[in-house]
Design an enzyme around this catalytic site. Sequence first.
Site, PDB file in Angstrom:
ATOM      1  N   ASN A 191      19.819 -78.682  24.605  1.00  0.00           N
ATOM      2  CA  ASN A 191      18.736 -77.876  25.167  1.00  0.00           C
ATOM      3  C   ASN A 191      18.133 -78.672  26.323  1.00  0.00           C
ATOM      4  OD1 ASN A 191      16.381 -76.505  25.726  1.00  0.00           O
ATOM      5  ND2 ASN A 191      15.350 -77.105  23.820  1.00  0.00           N
ATOM      6  N   LYS A 206      15.863 -77.788  28.392  1.00  0.00           N
ATOM      7  CA  LYS A 206      14.458 -77.495  28.697  1.00  0.00           C
ATOM      8  C   LYS A 206      14.307 -77.256  30.208  1.00  0.00           C
ATOM      9  CE  LYS A 206      13.359 -80.023  24.597  1.00  0.00           C
ATOM     10  NZ  LYS A 206      12.401 -80.731  23.787  1.00  0.00           N
ATOM     11  N   HIS A 229      11.905 -71.627  19.941  1.00  0.00           N
ATOM     12  CA  HIS A 229      11.756 -73.084  20.044  1.00  0.00           C
ATOM     13  C   HIS A 229      10.282 -73.451  19.905  1.00  0.00           C
ATOM     14  CE1 HIS A 229      11.641 -77.094  21.745  1.00  0.00           C
ATOM     15  NE2 HIS A 229      12.899 -77.183  21.373  1.00  0.00           N
ATOM     16  N   GLU A 279       8.418 -75.374  21.431  1.00  0.00           N
ATOM     17  CA  GLU A 279       7.650 -75.409  22.684  1.00  0.00           C
ATOM     18  C   GLU A 279       7.247 -73.994  23.112  1.00  0.00           C
ATOM     19  OE1 GLU A 279      10.419 -77.851  24.830  1.00  0.00           O
ATOM     20  OE2 GLU A 279       9.870 -79.519  23.520  1.00  0.00           O
ATOM     21  N   GLU A 291      13.649 -77.857  13.407  1.00  0.00           N
ATOM     22  CA  GLU A 291      13.108 -78.767  14.406  1.00  0.00           C
ATOM     23  C   GLU A 291      11.668 -79.128  14.067  1.00  0.00           C
ATOM     24  OE1 GLU A 291      15.686 -78.717  18.088  1.00  0.00           O
ATOM     25  OE2 GLU A 291      13.839 -77.643  18.490  1.00  0.00           O
ATOM     26  N   GLY A 310      10.862 -84.737  21.213  1.00  0.00           N
ATOM     27  CA  GLY A 310      10.452 -85.432  22.425  1.00  0.00           C
ATOM     28  C   GLY A 310       9.539 -86.615  22.160  1.00  0.00           C
ATOM     29  N   SER A 362      14.612 -85.596  18.599  1.00  0.00           N
ATOM     30  CA  SER A 362      14.970 -86.976  18.930  1.00  0.00           C
ATOM     31  C   SER A 362      16.331 -87.401  18.381  1.00  0.00           C
ATOM     32  CB  SER A 362      13.862 -87.935  18.478  1.00  0.00           C
ATOM     33  OG  SER A 362      12.645 -87.629  19.145  1.00  0.00           O
TER      34      SER A 362
END
Length: 244
Positions: A4, A6, A90, A92, A162, A168, A208
């Site tokens: 991904n 991003k 996701h 985010e 996730e 991140g 990560s």
Amino acid sequence: MAGNWKMYKTPADTTQFFEKFRPLAANSEHCEIVICPPFTSLAAAVDAVRGTRIRVGAQNIAWAKEGAFTGEISGAMITAVGATHAIVGHSERRQYFNETDETVLKRTQAALEAGLAPIVCVGERLEERESGNTEAVLVAQFQKGIAGLSELQFAKIVIAYEPVWAIGTGKTATPEIAADAHRTIRAQVREKYGKDAADAVRILYGGSVKPDNVKALMAQPEIDGTLVGGASLDAVGFASIVNF
Ligand code: PGA
């Protein structure tokens, strides 16, 4: 193994990435590889992977087929450029763009209708884990989102666990923590869709994932693959994850 990207990489960066990555991933029949670049780099990615086993996915998808939805991209638009997958929900998107379990379900259904394979994300936030609510959060996300799919629809999705605190941040869930969460999710699948569906569904771990921790994560039978953010931006690094 999914990458991904991003909000990184222009079409030119994308072409460059695949020039390096393609030969490094040439002998990776043990897994499927999907890279999810930003919308504007999808076409460059599809061009670059032509003739290989690597697939390309979007990072989001509109729930509607078309209409007055400024800034959204439909399933038909994504398939028209040759992408085959779409990440949905996701963290985010949930955190910064008000994505909810309800919209995750609608977007997942739109992806399926367009013939895309959705990678549907779930995961708890740090305060939810620390207050002992991980399981409750995962169950709620499953029940309010994914569980709205029919059996036929469910058979076509990939789930990504996730944990938000691991994304991140450099903090990877230990393989045991990740496997535990995967078991919770799989138990939900078993309850709702039956044993065969629970055995068949692929659950990816994301947060990560790096070349040096992928082996230990993949050693857990519960973990079927990984969804990689930061470490998927580097061709050599992502190739070593793919070839763990
Ligand atoms: P990260 O992101 O690997 O950079 O933690 C994972 C993800 O958001 O999919």
